[in-house]
Design an enzyme around this catalytic site. Sequence first.
Site, mmCIF file in Angstrom:
data_model
loop_
_atom_site.group_PDB
_atom_site.id
_atom_site.type_symbol
_atom_site.label_atom_id
_atom_site.label_comp_id
_atom_site.label_asym_id
_atom_site.label_seq_id
_atom_site.Cartn_x
_atom_site.Cartn_y
_atom_site.Cartn_z
ATOM 1 N N SER B 45 -44.309 -2.475 31.606
ATOM 2 C CA SER B 45 -44.306 -1.128 32.157
ATOM 3 C C SER B 45 -45.772 -0.768 32.400
ATOM 4 C CB SER B 45 -43.664 -0.158 31.162
ATOM 5 O OG SER B 45 -43.520 1.106 31.778
ATOM 6 N N GLU B 46 -46.109 -0.410 33.640
ATOM 7 C CA GLU B 46 -47.530 -0.379 34.007
ATOM 8 C C GLU B 46 -48.313 0.773 33.379
ATOM 9 O OE1 GLU B 46 -45.055 -0.166 36.220
ATOM 10 O OE2 GLU B 46 -45.450 1.314 37.797
ATOM 11 N N ASN B 47 -47.626 1.690 32.699
ATOM 12 C CA ASN B 47 -48.392 2.693 31.947
ATOM 13 C C ASN B 47 -49.002 2.074 30.675
ATOM 14 O OD1 ASN B 47 -45.584 2.606 31.291
ATOM 15 N ND2 ASN B 47 -45.834 4.398 30.010
#
Lengths: 248, 218
Positions: B45-47
């Site tokens: 998840s790119e966060n």
Amino acid sequence: MVYGQKNTIFTSNQLLNMNKVVSGADEAIKDIKDGMTLMLGGFGLCGIPENCIAALVKKGVKGLTCISNNAGVDDFGIGLMLKTKQVKKMISSYVGENAEFERQLLSGELEVELIPQGTLATRCMAAGYGMPVIFTPAGIGTEIAEGKEVRNFNGKDYLMEMAFDADFAIVKAWKGDSMGNLVFRATARNFNPVMAMAGKITIAEVEELVEPGELDPDHIHTPGIYVHRIFQGKNYEKRIEQKTVRKK
Amino acid sequence: MLDKEGIAKRIAKEIKDGYYVNLGIGIPTLVANYIPKDIDVVLQSENGLLGMGPFPFEGEEDADLINAGKQTITMLPGSSVFDSAMSFGMIRAKKVNLTILGAMEVSENGDIANWKIPGKMVKGMGGAMDLVASAENIIVAMQHVNKAGESKLLSKCSLPLTGVNCVKKIVTELAVLDVLPDGGFKLLERAPGVSVEEIKKATAGKLIIEGEIPEMII
């Protein structure tokens, strides 16, 4: 358990007691002035500096340029500063979920610069690492690249993007000590460590403030050298933007 | 014809053992539900998370733990958390093996448009531009035609681009298609009950059909 040995070599025993603790958000932000550029940590409403945002609203500073991945929602996060029209310009990667933001944008009251999320993070990182520019492929061949220098390395085009230059970085951590060392929790880490590195002055609000030696040096995410002011925040709401659950 | 779950199910078959995978918002998120049980896959998840698990049970949600769509999630054993710069660092350095995202338009040379419609409120590109600029293996999950009935598989995108020459494969409610390096949508599979003619009609860009086109197995 206390980490680190008691000083037996240096003549001064004050060396590891550099105290950066301020009384609270009001004191931490007291010299933020109209027209300044601020970085605000967080992703959506996760890991945002709630106390400092409330203090900025109370202080009423205006004409701010805010670098933050998102712009909050109508009644929380940076949305609170938009409502009071304190923000002149937002630099973000995604600004949905905010009706007041949309209204101000369409009426021309608010300026917005949209940049890719990785570019945003890496421009913060570059500032914290003392590098003037980064090269990234994000945005090549799109309108984001217009007017920017493109360089080809090993057969691939990259955009040159500048490191950010912010007057203040305001971040939220889970734990911190009085020397400014920070530890983040889960995905509330997000932009906070890279922004903490990037401010001329960095303010950290933490859920739990401890004494030097209580945090394991091996577990520190942001070394205190990057942090100028720290305080234990209060009344954290930690609002959830999209509660999604499954059945037991 | 496939529904959204069907598209997700078909895409899940593209995921291989040992892959690190980034799933976009919308149909791509559903793909997680259909990853075969006998393979090991890590979701990014790119966060700032590797090892994303399912949504939490009611009452167990954690405000500090969300995905890139800002939904509450869980972490699986073996997860790791990192800052946003490192997250996009691993994307840029091509450590993520497969990226699955939605699109408004894809062109026959693999350009993608999925962030902006002129005249409408622009919300931003989020991490999409970073992902498409660096990922080597991009699958687009989308409807074949838009709400106005116009094809989304075009010779050239009409909307502002997110990235160029990057999409490798497209799965729609009608078909599975490869985007060829020299240009063109190569028809690989038909959705159950869908004819080649229907796919031809719904595809505005160059469609390449060679031999018998099998019906997809999902």
